[in-house]
Design a protein around this motif. Structure first.
Motif, PDB file in Angstrom:
ATOM      1  N   SER A   1       0.857  -1.062  -0.075  1.00 58.57           N
ATOM      2  CA  SER A   1       0.091  -0.010   0.081  1.00 58.57           C
ATOM      3  C   SER A   1       0.910   1.235  -0.144  1.00 58.57           C
ATOM      4  O   SER A   1       0.661   2.238  -0.480  1.00 58.57           O
ATOM      5  CB  SER A   1      -0.956   0.088   1.321  1.00 58.57           C
ATOM      6  OG  SER A   1      -0.478  -0.073   2.490  1.00 58.57           O
ATOM      7  N   GLU A   2       1.912   1.143   0.645  1.00 57.45           N
ATOM      8  CA  GLU A   2       2.970   2.399   0.750  1.00 57.45           C
ATOM      9  C   GLU A   2       3.407   2.677  -0.795  1.00 57.45           C
ATOM     10  O   GLU A   2       3.737   3.911  -1.156  1.00 57.45           O
ATOM     11  CB  GLU A   2       4.154   2.014   1.784  1.00 57.45           C
ATOM     12  CG  GLU A   2       3.669   2.183   3.232  1.00 57.45           C
ATOM     13  CD  GLU A   2       3.136   0.795   3.576  1.00 57.45           C
ATOM     14  OE1 GLU A   2       3.390  -0.214   2.723  1.00 57.45           O
ATOM     15  OE2 GLU A   2       2.542   0.634   4.473  1.00 57.45           O
ATOM     16  N   GLN A   3       3.616   1.575  -1.396  1.00 58.87           N
ATOM     17  CA  GLN A   3       4.334   1.844  -2.789  1.00 58.87           C
ATOM     18  C   GLN A   3       3.331   2.317  -3.778  1.00 58.87           C
ATOM     19  O   GLN A   3       3.692   3.128  -4.598  1.00 58.87           O
ATOM     20  CB  GLN A   3       4.864   0.305  -3.192  1.00 58.87           C
ATOM     21  CG  GLN A   3       6.068   0.063  -2.499  1.00 58.87           C
ATOM     22  CD  GLN A   3       6.538  -1.438  -2.713  1.00 58.87           C
ATOM     23  OE1 GLN A   3       5.926  -2.364  -2.991  1.00 58.87           O
ATOM     24  NE2 GLN A   3       7.890  -1.765  -2.802  1.00 58.87           N
ATOM     25  N   LEU A   4       2.205   1.574  -3.817  1.00 60.27           N
ATOM     26  CA  LEU A   4       1.200   2.213  -4.385  1.00 60.27           C
ATOM     27  C   LEU A   4       0.490   3.609  -4.091  1.00 60.27           C
ATOM     28  O   LEU A   4       0.320   4.602  -4.937  1.00 60.27           O
ATOM     29  CB  LEU A   4      -0.446   1.532  -4.159  1.00 60.27           C
ATOM     30  CG  LEU A   4      -1.752   1.927  -4.988  1.00 60.27           C
ATOM     31  CD1 LEU A   4      -1.521   1.993  -6.499  1.00 60.27           C
ATOM     32  CD2 LEU A   4      -2.745   0.895  -4.605  1.00 60.27           C
ATOM     33  N   ASP A   5       0.763   3.940  -2.801  1.00 61.07           N
ATOM     34  CA  ASP A   5       0.447   5.183  -2.279  1.00 61.07           C
ATOM     35  C   ASP A   5       1.621   6.373  -3.001  1.00 61.07           C
ATOM     36  O   ASP A   5       1.252   7.387  -3.586  1.00 61.07           O
ATOM     37  CB  ASP A   5       0.472   5.569  -0.822  1.00 61.07           C
ATOM     38  CG  ASP A   5       0.048   6.841  -0.201  1.00 61.07           C
ATOM     39  OD1 ASP A   5      -0.615   7.382  -0.872  1.00 61.07           O
ATOM     40  OD2 ASP A   5       0.698   7.311   0.625  1.00 61.07           O
ATOM     41  N   ALA A   6       2.988   6.063  -3.056  1.00 60.23           N
ATOM     42  CA  ALA A   6       4.060   6.726  -3.690  1.00 60.23           C
ATOM     43  C   ALA A   6       3.714   6.843  -5.153  1.00 60.23           C
ATOM     44  O   ALA A   6       3.920   7.911  -5.511  1.00 60.23           O
ATOM     45  CB  ALA A   6       5.354   6.058  -3.435  1.00 60.23           C
ATOM     46  N   ALA A   7       3.107   5.784  -5.913  1.00 57.12           N
ATOM     47  CA  ALA A   7       3.173   5.772  -7.122  1.00 57.12           C
ATOM     48  C   ALA A   7       1.866   6.940  -7.641  1.00 57.12           C
ATOM     49  O   ALA A   7       2.112   7.745  -8.144  1.00 57.12           O
ATOM     50  CB  ALA A   7       2.662   4.560  -7.683  1.00 57.12           C
ATOM     51  N   ILE A   8       0.841   6.810  -6.586  1.00 55.44           N
ATOM     52  CA  ILE A   8      -0.157   8.002  -6.907  1.00 55.44           C
ATOM     53  C   ILE A   8       0.320   9.240  -6.566  1.00 55.44           C
ATOM     54  O   ILE A   8      -0.187   9.939  -7.525  1.00 55.44           O
ATOM     55  CB  ILE A   8      -1.399   7.380  -5.886  1.00 55.44           C
ATOM     56  CG1 ILE A   8      -1.861   6.116  -6.392  1.00 55.44           C
ATOM     57  CG2 ILE A   8      -2.363   8.579  -5.805  1.00 55.44           C
ATOM     58  CD1 ILE A   8      -3.061   5.615  -5.373  1.00 55.44           C
ATOM     59  N   GLY A   9       0.817   9.373  -5.605  1.00 57.61           N
ATOM     60  CA  GLY A   9       1.528  10.779  -5.297  1.00 57.61           C
ATOM     61  C   GLY A   9       2.262  11.381  -6.408  1.00 57.61           C
ATOM     62  O   GLY A   9       2.266  12.399  -6.778  1.00 57.61           O
ATOM     63  N   VAL A  10       3.440  10.457  -7.167  1.00 60.10           N
ATOM     64  CA  VAL A  10       4.177  10.817  -7.967  1.00 60.10           C
ATOM     65  C   VAL A  10       3.468  11.136  -9.211  1.00 60.10           C
ATOM     66  O   VAL A  10       3.572  12.149  -9.895  1.00 60.10           O
ATOM     67  CB  VAL A  10       5.198   9.727  -8.475  1.00 60.10           C
ATOM     68  CG1 VAL A  10       5.783  10.142  -9.962  1.00 60.10           C
ATOM     69  CG2 VAL A  10       6.321   9.662  -7.391  1.00 60.10           C
ATOM     70  N   VAL A  11       2.325  10.352  -9.648  1.00 57.79           N
ATOM     71  CA  VAL A  11       1.364  10.658 -10.994  1.00 57.79           C
ATOM     72  C   VAL A  11       0.680  11.962 -10.729  1.00 57.79           C
ATOM     73  O   VAL A  11       0.484  12.867 -11.684  1.00 57.79           O
ATOM     74  CB  VAL A  11       0.709   9.635 -11.493  1.00 57.79           C
ATOM     75  CG1 VAL A  11       1.520   8.443 -11.987  1.00 57.79           C
ATOM     76  CG2 VAL A  11      -0.390   9.325 -10.614  1.00 57.79           C
ATOM     77  N   ILE A  12       0.284  12.137  -9.412  1.00 58.64           N
ATOM     78  CA  ILE A  12      -0.716  13.290  -9.301  1.00 58.64           C
ATOM     79  C   ILE A  12       0.437  14.570  -9.477  1.00 58.64           C
ATOM     80  O   ILE A  12       0.054  15.515 -10.108  1.00 58.64           O
ATOM     81  CB  ILE A  12      -1.145  13.450  -7.895  1.00 58.64           C
ATOM     82  CG1 ILE A  12      -2.623  12.252  -7.580  1.00 58.64           C
ATOM     83  CG2 ILE A  12      -1.458  14.801  -7.197  1.00 58.64           C
ATOM     84  CD1 ILE A  12      -2.724  12.193  -6.310  1.00 58.64           C
ATOM     85  N   ASP A  13       1.281  14.515  -8.713  1.00 53.23           N
ATOM     86  CA  ASP A  13       2.498  15.795  -8.799  1.00 53.23           C
ATOM     87  C   ASP A  13       2.787  16.084 -10.216  1.00 53.23           C
ATOM     88  O   ASP A  13       2.613  17.367 -10.718  1.00 53.23           O
ATOM     89  CB  ASP A  13       3.595  15.350  -8.057  1.00 53.23           C
ATOM     90  CG  ASP A  13       3.390  15.472  -6.371  1.00 53.23           C
ATOM     91  OD1 ASP A  13       2.322  15.900  -5.882  1.00 53.23           O
ATOM     92  OD2 ASP A  13       4.117  14.967  -5.832  1.00 53.23           O
ATOM     93  N   GLU A  14       3.318  15.090 -10.951  1.00 48.62           N
ATOM     94  CA  GLU A  14       3.855  15.444 -12.340  1.00 48.62           C
ATOM     95  C   GLU A  14       2.687  15.866 -13.066  1.00 48.62           C
ATOM     96  O   GLU A  14       2.836  16.597 -14.028  1.00 48.62           O
ATOM     97  CB  GLU A  14       4.643  14.097 -12.919  1.00 48.62           C
ATOM     98  CG  GLU A  14       5.779  13.730 -11.964  1.00 48.62           C
ATOM     99  CD  GLU A  14       6.672  14.824 -12.233  1.00 48.62           C
ATOM    100  OE1 GLU A  14       6.902  15.479 -13.209  1.00 48.62           O
ATOM    101  OE2 GLU A  14       7.600  14.763 -10.917  1.00 48.62           O
ATOM    102  N   ALA A  15       1.556  15.344 -13.279  1.00 48.90           N
ATOM    103  CA  ALA A  15       0.439  15.572 -14.287  1.00 48.90           C
ATOM    104  C   ALA A  15      -0.018  16.719 -13.907  1.00 48.90           C
ATOM    105  O   ALA A  15      -0.156  17.696 -14.731  1.00 48.90           O
ATOM    106  CB  ALA A  15      -0.549  14.379 -14.004  1.00 48.90           C
ATOM    107  N   ASP A  16      -0.196  17.139 -12.687  1.00 49.92           N
ATOM    108  CA  ASP A  16      -0.879  18.553 -12.429  1.00 49.92           C
ATOM    109  C   ASP A  16      -0.007  19.388 -12.334  1.00 49.92           C
ATOM    110  O   ASP A  16      -0.314  20.362 -13.074  1.00 49.92           O
ATOM    111  CB  ASP A  16      -1.319  18.649 -10.527  1.00 49.92           C
ATOM    112  CG  ASP A  16      -1.913  19.633 -10.424  1.00 49.92           C
ATOM    113  OD1 ASP A  16      -2.961  19.978 -10.804  1.00 49.92           O
ATOM    114  OD2 ASP A  16      -1.572  20.484  -9.436  1.00 49.92           O
ATOM    115  N   ARG A  17       1.399  19.356 -12.208  1.00 49.26           N
ATOM    116  CA  ARG A  17       2.427  20.153 -12.559  1.00 49.26           C
ATOM    117  C   ARG A  17       2.420  20.767 -14.048  1.00 49.26           C
ATOM    118  O   ARG A  17       2.395  21.947 -14.499  1.00 49.26           O
ATOM    119  CB  ARG A  17       3.753  19.705 -12.119  1.00 49.26           C
ATOM    120  CG  ARG A  17       4.942  21.083 -12.443  1.00 49.26           C
ATOM    121  CD  ARG A  17       6.280  20.160 -12.022  1.00 49.26           C
ATOM    122  NE  ARG A  17       6.664  18.828 -12.594  1.00 49.26           N
ATOM    123  CZ  ARG A  17       6.697  19.006 -14.051  1.00 49.26           C
ATOM    124  NH1 ARG A  17       6.862  19.878 -14.997  1.00 49.26           N
ATOM    125  NH2 ARG A  17       7.283  17.921 -14.813  1.00 49.26           N
TER     126      ARG A  17
END
Length: 161
Positions: A134-150
């Motif tokens: 779940s921690e790895q999934l959470d990190a992946a979700i965080g990365v895609v949110i940050d990059e796409a939103d930026r």
């Protein structure tokens, strides 16, 4: 005799109708992903194809959609699934040379994930092992949110995705 001949002509059509299969039931969301999302206490919806759709609040003023692919991919005994978020929608058939160059150069610097094209959309994607925590999934979700939103903000798209 004529009736028998007509019946024989219809027989192949009748058997073809009988062979038609009922439509397949919609894909069931992967229980392993459901368990991870529940552990993270994330709200999600299932798309028609079984993919997971999540909506996240970004800094209280923006939102970002994230998808987790239900289907998995395997290569050399490594099984992966995609986690992605849309950053841009292309107005034409192709991305501009300037945008394509920017994204390709940016990919070189990425530690996790990559820019990709999905239909007419530019997405940021992480390929995640199916046995991720779940921690790895959470990190992946965080990365895609940050990059796409930026990129969405930088390119003046407002808060479309």
């Amino acid at each position: 005799m004529r009736i028998l001949f007509s019946a024989l002509l219809l027989l192949p059509m009748l058997s073809a109708c009988a062979e038609e299969e009922a439509p397949a039931p919609p894909p069931v969301p992967d229980p392993a992903v459901v368990a991870l999302l529940e552990a993270l206490e994330y709200d999600w919806e299932s798309e028609d194809n079984g993919d997971f759709r999540l909506l996240f609040d970004v800094d209280g003023t923006r939102t970002q959609l994230v998808w987790i692919r239900n289907r998995t991919y395997e290569r050399d005994d490594v099984v992966m699934r995609d986690v992605w978020s849309t950053a841009l929608e292309l107005s034409g058939k192709y991305a501009s040379v300037k945008l394509a160059d920017l994204l390709l150069r940016s990919n070189w610097e990425r530690i996790i994930g990559t820019w990709a094209r999905e239909g007419n959309r530019i997405v940021y994607m992480v390929k995640l092992p199916v046995n991720a925590t779940s921690e790895q999934l959470d990190a992946a979700i965080g990365v895609v949110i940050d990059e796409a939103d930026r990129l969405e903000k930088e390119r003046g798209y407002g808060d479309k995705f």
